[in-house]
Write a protein that holds these residues in place. Structure first.
Motif, PDB file in Angstrom:
ATOM      1  N   PHE A 281      17.601  36.444  16.534  1.00 13.54           N
ATOM      2  CA  PHE A 281      17.489  35.041  16.957  1.00 13.54           C
ATOM      3  C   PHE A 281      16.123  34.476  16.585  1.00 13.54           C
ATOM      4  O   PHE A 281      16.015  33.360  16.065  1.00 13.54           O
ATOM      5  CB  PHE A 281      17.726  34.955  18.464  1.00 13.54           C
ATOM      6  N   TYR A 282      15.071  35.242  16.821  1.00  9.81           N
ATOM      7  CA  TYR A 282      13.714  34.755  16.552  1.00  9.81           C
ATOM      8  C   TYR A 282      13.425  34.675  15.056  1.00  9.81           C
ATOM      9  O   TYR A 282      12.761  33.728  14.584  1.00  9.81           O
ATOM     10  CB  TYR A 282      12.692  35.676  17.219  1.00  9.81           C
ATOM     11  N   VAL A 285      17.115  32.481  13.014  1.00  9.71           N
ATOM     12  CA  VAL A 285      17.527  31.134  13.403  1.00  9.71           C
ATOM     13  C   VAL A 285      16.582  30.045  12.882  1.00  9.71           C
ATOM     14  O   VAL A 285      17.051  28.995  12.428  1.00  9.71           O
ATOM     15  CB  VAL A 285      17.693  31.051  14.933  1.00  9.71           C
ATOM     16  N   ILE A 288      17.475  28.490   9.651  1.00  4.64           N
ATOM     17  CA  ILE A 288      18.578  27.529   9.659  1.00  4.64           C
ATOM     18  C   ILE A 288      18.131  26.198  10.246  1.00  4.64           C
ATOM     19  O   ILE A 288      18.410  25.128   9.697  1.00  4.64           O
ATOM     20  CB  ILE A 288      19.771  28.110  10.445  1.00  4.64           C
ATOM     21  N   THR A 289      17.423  26.264  11.375  1.00  2.88           N
ATOM     22  CA  THR A 289      17.033  25.019  12.049  1.00  2.88           C
ATOM     23  C   THR A 289      16.003  24.231  11.258  1.00  2.88           C
ATOM     24  O   THR A 289      16.007  22.996  11.296  1.00  2.88           O
ATOM     25  CB  THR A 289      16.470  25.339  13.444  1.00  2.88           C
ATOM     26  N   SER A 297      11.581  24.386  15.666  1.00  2.20           N
ATOM     27  CA  SER A 297      12.085  25.674  16.118  1.00  2.20           C
ATOM     28  C   SER A 297      11.761  25.928  17.584  1.00  2.20           C
ATOM     29  O   SER A 297      12.575  26.471  18.329  1.00  2.20           O
ATOM     30  CB  SER A 297      11.500  26.805  15.253  1.00  2.20           C
ATOM     31  N   PHE A 300      14.190  24.145  19.740  1.00  3.42           N
ATOM     32  CA  PHE A 300      15.484  24.822  19.724  1.00  3.42           C
ATOM     33  C   PHE A 300      15.445  26.077  20.594  1.00  3.42           C
ATOM     34  O   PHE A 300      16.411  26.392  21.289  1.00  3.42           O
ATOM     35  CB  PHE A 300      15.868  25.178  18.291  1.00  3.42           C
ATOM     36  N   ALA A 304      17.916  26.736  23.712  1.00  2.00           N
ATOM     37  CA  ALA A 304      18.733  27.943  23.740  1.00  2.00           C
ATOM     38  C   ALA A 304      18.465  28.761  25.005  1.00  2.00           C
ATOM     39  O   ALA A 304      19.394  29.320  25.608  1.00  2.00           O
ATOM     40  CB  ALA A 304      18.458  28.794  22.504  1.00  2.00           C
TER      41      ALA A 304
END
Length: 349
Positions: A281-282, A285, A288-289, A297, A300, A304
């Motif tokens: 995730f760290y 992701v 993508i973001t 980030s 986000f 999340a």
């Protein structure tokens, strides 16, 4: 009644055996896939996956302290940076990889013990403040010690190179090395937590008074948990340096510790899979973001975290386990309702 109990026991044993077999099969498949990835992936993909493994190792150590011992820490980035800088010092001076790895682990263990002995006497908010001070102090110190750390510019070194006999590229060899070390570290953590230490830490997390009442040396186990977290942070930093070949002050920053804590909560505490999911995730992701909303980030991550806390408090790994358990659960046959007694049965009675 005994026959029914025996049948129930055998059925439960069969289900447990089936679950263990399924886990072993899935683990073997996952291991085969992870080993095969570098031979069919680009150098960038190998780098990203190596970073996920390195951060997962650091999160696994953090999970021992936060998830199992119940002590929230904000100082994991300090040990992550110490491990990376120690490895960088060794590589810059021509040390072999095992020796630089040993230096990183030893320095982090020593630093962990020094900080843990006074810190474990505190609880809750006070303990978190002590650990928060670590990255706050270490980052400016790394800038001042420019002769050792490269200062604000950082330190770039040549780390591990693929031997000629392997026929592999450097990125493939480095990924396999990171994967092997990460697997060993996860196995060591599993063995540590599966025995007496894990049970003691669980009881300490539940109630320190209850743990003391049954003879568990609470402070000693908390020092052990903190030292393990520090060692794992150092190993994660060394693996990070091995893959990236560079270490900067950002690896000591408080923001990294906060991001690690968020990643651990999102992935799921007290779960090896949660550490891997949190690390992915760290690392992955933001790629993508940032394409959709560059520089958002952190926003986000916060969103999340709120979603996970309110929807799946056990983290994404807990949600996956719950879904997997429902998938494996066999539907119970409906018990037919007992027929009402007939008139003839009433007459015979």
């Amino acid at each position: 009644m005994t026959r029914v109990a025996q049948e129930g026991w055998r059925g439960g044993l069969a289900k447990l055996t089936a679950r263990r077999t399924t886990r072993w099969v899935l683990g073997a498949v996952a291991a085969a896939v992870l080993v095969a990835i570098p031979f069919n992936a680009s150098p960038y993909t190998n780098l990203q996956l190596a970073l996920v493994i390195a951060l997962a190792v650091s999160l696994r150590g953090m999970d021992v302290l936060t998830g199992h011992a119940g002590q929230v820490t904000l100082g994991q980035s300090a040990f992550f940076g110490i491990g990376a800088y120690s490895g960088g010092y060794g590589f810059a001076h021509g040390w072999p990889a095992p020796l630089s790895f040993l230096l990183a682990v030893v320095l982090c263990v020593i630093a962990g013990v020094i900080v843990a002995i006074p810190a474990v006497r505190l609880r809750g908010f006070a303990f978190g403040v002590i650990t928060l001070a670590l990255p706050v102090v270490m980052a400016p110190l790394a800038i001042r010690l420019d002769w050792l750390t490269g200062g604000p510019v950082g330190l770039a070194v040549t780390t591990v190179q693929a031997p000629a006999w392997s026929g592999l590229a450097d990125d493939q060899w480095q990924y396999l090395l990171v994967l092997a070390v990460g697997a060993v570290m996860f196995l060591l953590a599993h063995n540590l937590l599966a025995g007496r230490v894990g049970r003691a830490l669980t009881l300490i997390r539940t109630s320190e008074i209850a743990a003391s009442s049954v003879g568990i040396p609470v402070q000693r186990y908390k020092v052990l948990a903190f030292t393990v977290a520090a060692a794992y942070g150092g190993v994660g930093g060394w693996l990070y340096l091995t893959a990236v070949h560079y270490i900067g002050v950002d690896s000591l920053a408080l923001t990294l510790s906060i991001s690690m804590l968020v990643a651990l909560v999102v992935g799921g505490v007290r779960s090896p899979l949660g550490c891997v999911i949190g690390a992915a995730f760290y690392i992955l992701v933001p790629n993508i973001t940032d394409k959709a909303t560059p520089g958002r980030s952190a926003l986000f991550f916060g969103v999340a975290l709120l979603i996970v806390l309110f929807v799946v408090p056990s983290g994404l790994s807990g949600a996956l386990r719950a879904g997997w358990s429902r998938l494996l659960a066999s539907p119970r046959p409906a018990t037919p309702a007992a027929a009402p007694p007939s008139a003839e049965q009433h007459a015979s009675a």
